[in-house]
Write a protein that holds these residues in place. Structure first.
Motif, PDB file in Angstrom:
ATOM      1  N   LEU A 178       0.668  -0.688   0.212  1.00 51.30           N
ATOM      2  CA  LEU A 178      -0.061  -0.202   0.311  1.00 51.30           C
ATOM      3  C   LEU A 178       1.008   1.221  -0.291  1.00 51.30           C
ATOM      4  N   ALA A 179       1.741   1.087   1.003  1.00 42.04           N
ATOM      5  CA  ALA A 179       3.031   2.059   1.095  1.00 42.04           C
ATOM      6  C   ALA A 179       3.716   2.822  -0.316  1.00 42.04           C
ATOM      7  N   GLY A 184       5.032   9.261  -2.809  1.00 44.03           N
ATOM      8  CA  GLY A 184       5.191   9.907  -4.359  1.00 44.03           C
ATOM      9  C   GLY A 184       6.824   9.894  -4.662  1.00 44.03           C
ATOM     10  N   LEU A 185       7.990   9.753  -3.933  1.00 48.32           N
ATOM     11  CA  LEU A 185       9.317   9.768  -4.590  1.00 48.32           C
ATOM     12  C   LEU A 185       9.434   8.862  -5.208  1.00 48.32           C
ATOM     13  N   ARG A 186      10.375   8.443  -6.209  1.00 48.63           N
ATOM     14  CA  ARG A 186      10.939   7.392  -6.583  1.00 48.63           C
ATOM     15  C   ARG A 186      11.573   6.966  -5.947  1.00 48.63           C
ATOM     16  N   LEU A 192      10.852   0.950  -0.968  1.00 41.97           N
ATOM     17  CA  LEU A 192       9.491   0.192  -0.141  1.00 41.97           C
ATOM     18  C   LEU A 192       9.338  -1.059  -1.028  1.00 41.97           C
ATOM     19  N   GLY A 193       9.702  -0.884  -2.635  1.00 43.46           N
ATOM     20  CA  GLY A 193       9.018  -1.861  -3.589  1.00 43.46           C
ATOM     21  C   GLY A 193       9.812  -3.834  -3.360  1.00 43.46           C
ATOM     22  N   MET A 194      10.658  -2.552  -3.227  1.00 42.58           N
ATOM     23  CA  MET A 194      12.145  -4.235  -2.533  1.00 42.58           C
ATOM     24  C   MET A 194      11.675  -5.015  -1.254  1.00 42.58           C
TER      25      MET A 194
END
Length: 434
Positions: A178-179, A184-186, A192-194
């Protein structure tokens, strides 16, 4: 040493490095900022757990007076680390006003964290009881899951731990997914994706190992199959922690780059700022010190200190206007054009000449008078002003003192010539009247 053993050492060292790197922020940060401490507790707990999994440490502990001690320590520290990471998830959502609407995912995270706090204590107690009662520890093990495959006691013991670990991994994966979608920041999305990917690996790790243990309790696998399965899942866990450590560090690395940029700005401004504050000692909050001392004033954030220095320099330049004539500005421009043919360098060099010549006038005892003309502002915001001042300070270091004195003399001579030219018509008019 196998490649898997080497990877275990590397990921343990990586997690330890991250824990040590983040430790100062956790220990000396804001008392109200629970996020840093919770995240650091997670790093530290997992670092200890990972070291107990390395070959040298686990063999030494498993062969100690308490057989398979490495397994118990690993599960203790991992349980504490999991509780810390769940506390971190709750802390990042911040506070909501009393009586206000709290989003569903925040309520869910808070509920899970409250349950986890109680469940962690129950898990630790149950793991301890099972470890010393039903787990067969007659012979020290090297690969606990593979060596105890088919044993009901070890299966029950590991199932308790995997239930706690798997549930926590699933919660983290859900919350961080969700986060990630809302970031908004790349660099934040990447980090967070990792971390989300790492938690999905964690869910798969716990589910696959739990199924393996219960299937093995019914149909004991061959030793080679059990060892191969253990090594494959261990390799997946190494990947998990690598993604987690790197992903959690990416946002902090962005802040580190910002901090390094501020330190470079301090180093660039220090010489100019110190000379001006020495000329006007009543202006700064603290007496100017050496660059090393200024960079280690940890009580004041670097961005706030830079803002103060920029304001101090601007105020000092405003005061210096009262010690020089209007003609100093064209004299400084002429000197700058002689010193550099680059138009981009001429502007900062002009201001550098003006400041150094004005300081020379003030330090030589020139009395204060009306404010002289100066160039218009070169920036529209604080970052732009700091960038401009850094360029001025860099040019300031290249201006020799004797050259600044010459520029001041030229400006005074031009000012005297203007005064004489203004006075001449008045004299002629007086003679004609006589």
């Amino acid at each position: 040493m196998t490649p898997l053993d080497l990877a275990g050492y590397l990921v343990a060292a990586l997690m330890t490095a991250v824990a040590l790197w983040r430790m100062p922020a956790a220990l000396w940060g804001d008392e109200e900022d629970k996020r840093r401490r919770a995240l650091w507790g997670c790093y530290a707990g997992f670092a200890v757990a990972l070291w107990t999994k390395t070959r040298a440490v686990r063999i030494a502990l498993n062969d100690s007076a308490v057989t398979d001690l490495a397994v118990l320590i690993k599960h203790y520290t991992a349980t504490i680390a999991i509780l810390a990471i769940l506390s971190y998830i709750v802390a990042i959502y911040g506070q909501y006003p009393d009586g206000g609407t709290v989003p569903r995912h925040v309520r869910f995270a808070r509920t899970i964290q409250q349950v986890a706090a109680k469940a962690s204590i129950a898990t630790l107690v149950l793991l301890t009881v099972l470890f010393f009662t039903v787990v067969d520890r007659s012979v020290p093990s090297d690969r606990f899951v593979a060596d105890h495959a088919g044993q009901w006691g070890a299966t029950l013991y590991m199932s308790v731990f995997y239930l706690y670990l798997g549930a926590a991994s699933a919660v983290c994966a859900y919350q961080w997914a969700l986060a990630t979608a809302g970031a908004g920041l790349r660099h934040l999305r990447i980090g967070l994706g990792m971390m989300t990917f790492a938690m999905f690996i964690g869910v798969g790790y716990t589910v696959s190992r739990t199924l393996f243990l219960w299937v093995s309790a019914v149909d004991t696998p061959s030793e080679s199959f059990a060892l191969s399965f253990d090594e494959i899942t261990e390799a997946a866990q190494v990947v998990l922690f690598a993604f987690f450590a790197v992903g959690a560090s990416i946002p902090a690395l962005s802040k580190g780059r910002r901090r390094a940029k501020l330190w470079r700005a301090q180093a660039g401004l220090h010489g100019l700022w110190r000379e001006l504050m020495t000329a006007f000692p009543e202006q700064p909050f603290d007496p100017p010190a050496s660059l090393a001392r200024e960079l280690t004033r940890f009580g004041t954030p670097a961005d706030l200190r830079i803002d103060r220095w920029a304001a101090d320099i601007a105020d000092a330049v405003e005061k210096l206007r009262h010690y020089v004539p209007d003609t100093l500005l064209p004299a400084a421009k002429s000197a700058a054009s002689d010193g550099s043919a680059d138009p981009e360098k001429a502007g900062p060099l002009t201001e550098a000449y003006w400041i150094k010549a004005a300081l020379t006038a003030k330090n030589s005892g020139t009395p204060a008078s009306t404010a002289a003309a100066v160039e218009a502002q070169h920036a529209t915001d604080q970052d732009g002003e700091v960038a401009w001042l850094v360029r001025v300070a860099t040019a300031y270091r290249t201006v020799p003192q004797d050259r600044a004195a010459q520029v001041l003399a030229v400006a005074r001579s031009a000012a005297s010539g203007q005064s004489a030219a203004t006075a001449a018509p008045r004299t002629a008019s007086t003679e004609e009247t006589a």
